[in-house]
Design an enzyme around this catalytic site. Sequence first.
Site, PDB file in Angstrom:
ATOM      1  N   ARG A 120       0.822  -1.223   0.000  1.00  0.00           N
ATOM      2  CA  ARG A 120       0.000   0.000   0.000  1.00  0.00           C
ATOM      3  C   ARG A 120       0.852   1.268   0.000  1.00  0.00           C
ATOM      4  O   ARG A 120       0.440   2.309   0.470  1.00  0.00           O
ATOM      5  CB  ARG A 120      -0.956   0.013   1.181  1.00  0.00           C
ATOM      6  CG  ARG A 120      -1.917  -1.139   1.166  1.00  0.00           C
ATOM      7  CD  ARG A 120      -3.179  -0.854   1.940  1.00  0.00           C
ATOM      8  NE  ARG A 120      -4.078  -1.975   1.795  1.00  0.00           N
ATOM      9  CZ  ARG A 120      -4.031  -3.066   2.578  1.00  0.00           C
ATOM     10  NH1 ARG A 120      -3.151  -3.150   3.543  1.00  0.00           N
ATOM     11  NH2 ARG A 120      -4.873  -4.041   2.380  1.00  0.00           N
ATOM     12  N   LYS A 142       2.419  11.321 -11.552  1.00  0.00           N
ATOM     13  CA  LYS A 142       1.551  10.392 -12.292  1.00  0.00           C
ATOM     14  C   LYS A 142       2.321   9.106 -12.538  1.00  0.00           C
ATOM     15  O   LYS A 142       3.446   9.131 -13.033  1.00  0.00           O
ATOM     16  CB  LYS A 142       1.120  11.005 -13.623  1.00  0.00           C
ATOM     17  CG  LYS A 142       0.001  11.997 -13.477  1.00  0.00           C
ATOM     18  CD  LYS A 142      -0.581  12.289 -14.832  1.00  0.00           C
ATOM     19  CE  LYS A 142      -1.651  13.342 -14.749  1.00  0.00           C
ATOM     20  NZ  LYS A 142      -2.138  13.711 -16.078  1.00  0.00           N
ATOM     21  N   GLU A 184       7.875  17.934 -25.233  1.00  0.00           N
ATOM     22  CA  GLU A 184       7.263  18.378 -23.981  1.00  0.00           C
ATOM     23  C   GLU A 184       7.812  19.765 -23.596  1.00  0.00           C
ATOM     24  O   GLU A 184       7.085  20.590 -23.047  1.00  0.00           O
ATOM     25  CB  GLU A 184       7.519  17.367 -22.846  1.00  0.00           C
ATOM     26  CG  GLU A 184       7.099  15.935 -23.144  1.00  0.00           C
ATOM     27  CD  GLU A 184       5.595  15.651 -22.980  1.00  0.00           C
ATOM     28  OE1 GLU A 184       4.823  16.611 -22.745  1.00  0.00           O
ATOM     29  OE2 GLU A 184       5.198  14.476 -23.100  1.00  0.00           O
ATOM     30  N   GLU A 234      -8.172  17.876 -10.819  1.00  0.00           N
ATOM     31  CA  GLU A 234      -9.611  17.988 -10.570  1.00  0.00           C
ATOM     32  C   GLU A 234     -10.134  19.356 -10.934  1.00  0.00           C
ATOM     33  O   GLU A 234     -11.336  19.580 -10.993  1.00  0.00           O
ATOM     34  CB  GLU A 234      -9.898  17.770  -9.078  1.00  0.00           C
ATOM     35  CG  GLU A 234      -9.534  16.408  -8.580  1.00  0.00           C
ATOM     36  CD  GLU A 234      -9.396  16.364  -7.059  1.00  0.00           C
ATOM     37  OE1 GLU A 234      -9.779  15.357  -6.490  1.00  0.00           O
ATOM     38  OE2 GLU A 234      -8.906  17.339  -6.458  1.00  0.00           O
ATOM     39  N   ARG A 238      -4.320  21.330 -14.160  1.00  0.00           N
ATOM     40  CA  ARG A 238      -3.291  20.380 -14.583  1.00  0.00           C
ATOM     41  C   ARG A 238      -3.589  19.839 -15.984  1.00  0.00           C
ATOM     42  O   ARG A 238      -2.692  19.471 -16.738  1.00  0.00           O
ATOM     43  CB  ARG A 238      -3.223  19.236 -13.559  1.00  0.00           C
ATOM     44  CG  ARG A 238      -2.068  18.322 -13.822  1.00  0.00           C
ATOM     45  CD  ARG A 238      -1.797  17.366 -12.698  1.00  0.00           C
ATOM     46  NE  ARG A 238      -0.660  16.567 -13.101  1.00  0.00           N
ATOM     47  CZ  ARG A 238       0.055  15.813 -12.308  1.00  0.00           C
ATOM     48  NH1 ARG A 238      -0.227  15.733 -11.045  1.00  0.00           N
ATOM     49  NH2 ARG A 238       1.080  15.124 -12.792  1.00  0.00           N
ATOM     50  N   ASN A 242      -1.886  18.742 -20.785  1.00  0.00           N
ATOM     51  CA  ASN A 242      -2.238  17.753 -21.781  1.00  0.00           C
ATOM     52  C   ASN A 242      -2.307  18.306 -23.201  1.00  0.00           C
ATOM     53  O   ASN A 242      -2.746  17.604 -24.116  1.00  0.00           O
ATOM     54  CB  ASN A 242      -3.579  17.137 -21.406  1.00  0.00           C
ATOM     55  CG  ASN A 242      -3.432  15.665 -21.256  1.00  0.00           C
ATOM     56  OD1 ASN A 242      -2.439  15.212 -20.675  1.00  0.00           O
ATOM     57  ND2 ASN A 242      -4.351  14.929 -21.810  1.00  0.00           N
ATOM     58  N   HIS A 262       6.425   8.757 -27.818  1.00  0.00           N
ATOM     59  CA  HIS A 262       5.453   9.626 -27.157  1.00  0.00           C
ATOM     60  C   HIS A 262       5.608  11.092 -27.613  1.00  0.00           C
ATOM     61  O   HIS A 262       4.643  11.751 -27.972  1.00  0.00           O
ATOM     62  CB  HIS A 262       5.622   9.498 -25.639  1.00  0.00           C
ATOM     63  CG  HIS A 262       4.717  10.382 -24.853  1.00  0.00           C
ATOM     64  ND1 HIS A 262       3.367  10.146 -24.754  1.00  0.00           N
ATOM     65  CD2 HIS A 262       4.955  11.524 -24.146  1.00  0.00           C
ATOM     66  CE1 HIS A 262       2.811  11.093 -24.013  1.00  0.00           C
ATOM     67  NE2 HIS A 262       3.758  11.936 -23.624  1.00  0.00           N
TER      68      HIS A 262
HETATM   69  N1  LIG Z   1       4.063  10.284 -15.604  1.00  0.00           N
HETATM   70  C1  LIG Z   1       3.978  11.330 -16.361  1.00  0.00           C
HETATM   71  O1  LIG Z   1       3.584  12.412 -15.941  1.00  0.00           O
HETATM   72  C2  LIG Z   1       4.408  11.220 -17.795  1.00  0.00           C
HETATM   73  C3  LIG Z   1       4.600  12.362 -18.565  1.00  0.00           C
HETATM   74  C4  LIG Z   1       5.077  12.221 -19.866  1.00  0.00           C
HETATM   75  C5  LIG Z   1       5.325  10.968 -20.368  1.00  0.00           C
HETATM   76  N2  LIG Z   1       5.102   9.884 -19.602  1.00  0.00           N
HETATM   77  C6  LIG Z   1       5.378   8.537 -20.110  1.00  0.00           C
HETATM   78  O2  LIG Z   1       6.764   8.435 -20.379  1.00  0.00           O
HETATM   79  C7  LIG Z   1       6.962   7.429 -21.344  1.00  0.00           C
HETATM   80  C8  LIG Z   1       7.992   7.866 -22.350  1.00  0.00           C
HETATM   81  O3  LIG Z   1       9.187   8.105 -21.698  1.00  0.00           O
HETATM   82  P1  LIG Z   1      10.575   8.107 -22.474  1.00  0.00           P
HETATM   83  O4  LIG Z   1      10.452   8.846 -23.735  1.00  0.00           O
HETATM   84  O5  LIG Z   1      11.598   8.509 -21.485  1.00  0.00           O
HETATM   85  O6  LIG Z   1      10.732   6.576 -22.920  1.00  0.00           O
HETATM   86  P2  LIG Z   1      11.557   5.331 -22.381  1.00  0.00           P
HETATM   87  O7  LIG Z   1      11.505   5.240 -20.913  1.00  0.00           O
HETATM   88  O8  LIG Z   1      11.072   4.180 -23.157  1.00  0.00           O
HETATM   89  O9  LIG Z   1      13.055   5.668 -22.797  1.00  0.00           O
HETATM   90  C9  LIG Z   1      13.385   5.750 -24.142  1.00  0.00           C
HETATM   91  C10 LIG Z   1      14.550   4.837 -24.522  1.00  0.00           C
HETATM   92  O10 LIG Z   1      15.761   5.410 -24.084  1.00  0.00           O
HETATM   93  C11 LIG Z   1      16.520   4.466 -23.333  1.00  0.00           C
HETATM   94  N3  LIG Z   1      17.282   5.259 -22.366  1.00  0.00           N
HETATM   95  C12 LIG Z   1      16.849   5.825 -21.231  1.00  0.00           C
HETATM   96  N4  LIG Z   1      17.804   6.608 -20.715  1.00  0.00           N
HETATM   97  C13 LIG Z   1      18.879   6.515 -21.522  1.00  0.00           C
HETATM   98  C14 LIG Z   1      20.169   7.114 -21.529  1.00  0.00           C
HETATM   99  N5  LIG Z   1      20.536   8.011 -20.602  1.00  0.00           N
HETATM  100  N6  LIG Z   1      21.024   6.782 -22.511  1.00  0.00           N
HETATM  101  C15 LIG Z   1      20.634   5.914 -23.498  1.00  0.00           C
HETATM  102  N7  LIG Z   1      19.436   5.340 -23.558  1.00  0.00           N
HETATM  103  C16 LIG Z   1      18.563   5.644 -22.582  1.00  0.00           C
HETATM  104  C17 LIG Z   1      15.487   3.544 -22.769  1.00  0.00           C
HETATM  105  O11 LIG Z   1      16.036   2.310 -22.452  1.00  0.00           O
HETATM  106  C18 LIG Z   1      14.490   3.460 -23.903  1.00  0.00           C
HETATM  107  O12 LIG Z   1      14.932   2.522 -24.848  1.00  0.00           O
HETATM  108  C19 LIG Z   1       5.596   7.143 -21.945  1.00  0.00           C
HETATM  109  O13 LIG Z   1       5.145   5.921 -21.447  1.00  0.00           O
HETATM  110  C20 LIG Z   1       4.730   8.261 -21.416  1.00  0.00           C
HETATM  111  O14 LIG Z   1       3.393   7.881 -21.258  1.00  0.00           O
HETATM  112  C21 LIG Z   1       4.651   9.978 -18.339  1.00  0.00           C
HETATM  113 ZN   LIG Z   2       3.538  13.720 -22.480  1.00  0.00          ZN
END
Ligand SMILES: NC(=O)c1ccc[n+]([C@@H]2O[C@H](COP(=O)([O-])OP(=O)(O)OC[C@H]3O[C@@H](n4cnc5c(N)ncnc54)[C@H](O)[C@@H]3O)[C@@H](O)[C@H]2O)c1
Ligand SMILES: [Zn+2]
Length: 355
Positions: A120, A142, A184, A234, A238, A242, A262
Amino acid sequence: MHKLTVKLAKRAYPVFIGVKLEKLGQSVKCYGFSKNTLVVADKNTARLYLKNLLMSLKSAGFNAASIVIPAGEKHKNIKTVESIFKAAVKARLDRKSVIIALGGGVVGDLAGFAAATYLRGVALVQVPTTLLAMVDSAVGGKTGFDLKEGKNLVGAFYQPRAVWIDTGTLKTLSAEHMANGMAEVIKYGVIKDKYFFGYLEKNISKLSEEMLSKIIYTSCRVKAKFVEKDEFEEKGVREILNFGHTFGHAVETLHGYSGILHGQAVALGMNFASSLAVKLKLIKPETKARIKNLIIKAGLGACALKKFPASKVISVMARDKKAREGKLRFVLPLAIGKVIIKSDVPEELIREVLK
Ligand SMILES: NC(=O)c1ccc[n+]([C@@H]2O[C@H](COP(=O)([O-])OP(=O)(O)OC[C@H]3O[C@@H](n4cnc5c(N)ncnc54)[C@H](O)[C@@H]3O)[C@@H](O)[C@H]2O)c1
Ligand SMILES: [Zn+2]
C-alpha cells in the site's frame, strides 16, 4: 546545480538538476528509509548506469537490489509491474523502503506505480535519464501503465520523495530521444511562457550543456506550478499540461505503442490542436506556423504514420482519460503562452483537420 521544490504541503519534494548519479546514496541516506531498497532499471539504463548507482547506494549503507525490465513502451504493462512486485518481495522491502526508478518515462511510470501500490505504498525516488523524463514524467506524481485498449488507463497519483537529475546521462541518449523530450519542452512554451518559447526558437538547434540544464529547470518549474495548483487533476488546471496529448495518445494507441515515440505523437498532437485553433479562429495561421516550425527545428518533423479512418481516431480519443461522458476535450492555443480547454469542438471540424 539547480534545485527547485514541488510545493505540495506534506508531499513537497525537491528536484535536483545537474547532480551526479554517484552522489544519490549519500543524499538519500538522511531520509530515514529502510536499508533494503530496490532499483528498477531497463535493459539500457542498467547497462549504462546501474552499477554506479548500486555502488553509490551500497557505500551509503543500503542493501540495494535491482530488477532489469525490458525497454520500451511495449512493456509498460501489468506483466512488467508484476515482475517489479516479485523483485520487491525478493528484496524484502518493507513499508519504510524506497524504490528507485533509473530510466526514462516508462521505467518511472512503472516503478512509480509499483511504489504506490506495493505494501500500500513505499517511498519512491525518481532518477530520470531521458530528456522527456527529466522535463516531464519524473515530476508530478503520475504513475501507471497501458492496457491494449488505451494508454495509461491504469495508474495512481503518487509523488516521489525526490527527483535526482544527472544531466550527464543525456550524453548517451540518441538524437531521436532528445527530440522526443523536446516535444514536452515546446509544450511548456506554448501553454505558459512566450519568452521561453522565444528562447527555444533562437537556441534549440545549438544548446550547450548549461543551456540544456536551464531548459530542464524551466520546464520542471512550469510543470511544478501546474501540479501545485491541481495535484489530482480535478480543477481543470493540470489538464492544460495535456496540450497535444488527446490526439497524441490516440496516435500511440492506434500504433500499438510501437513505431512512434510519445514525444513524436505529442508533436503531431500540438500541430493538430493548432490546426483546430486556426479553424476555430482562436489563433492566426502565423501562430500555428511558429509552433510547427519549432517542432521541425527540434527534429520532430518527420515520422512514419499509418493511416486510420477518422471515425476510429475519434473513438479512441473519446476513450481518453480526459474525455468526459464521451465528449472530447481539447487544450487549444489562444496565443503563444496561453491556452484554453474546449469541449464543444464540432465533430465536422475535427474530421476536417484529421484529413
Ligand atoms: N508520468 C507522467 O507524468 C508522464 C509524462 C510524460 C510521459 N510519460 C510517459 O513516459 C513514457 C515515455 O518516456 P521516455 O520517452 O523517457 O521513454 P523510455 O523510458 O522508453 O526511454 C526511451 C529509450 O531510451 C533508453 N534510455 C533511457 N535513458 C537513456 C540514456 N541516458 N542513454 C541511453 N538510452 C537511454 C530507454 O532504455 C528506452 O529505450 C511514456 O510511457 C509516457 O506515457 C509519463
Ligand atoms: Zn507527455
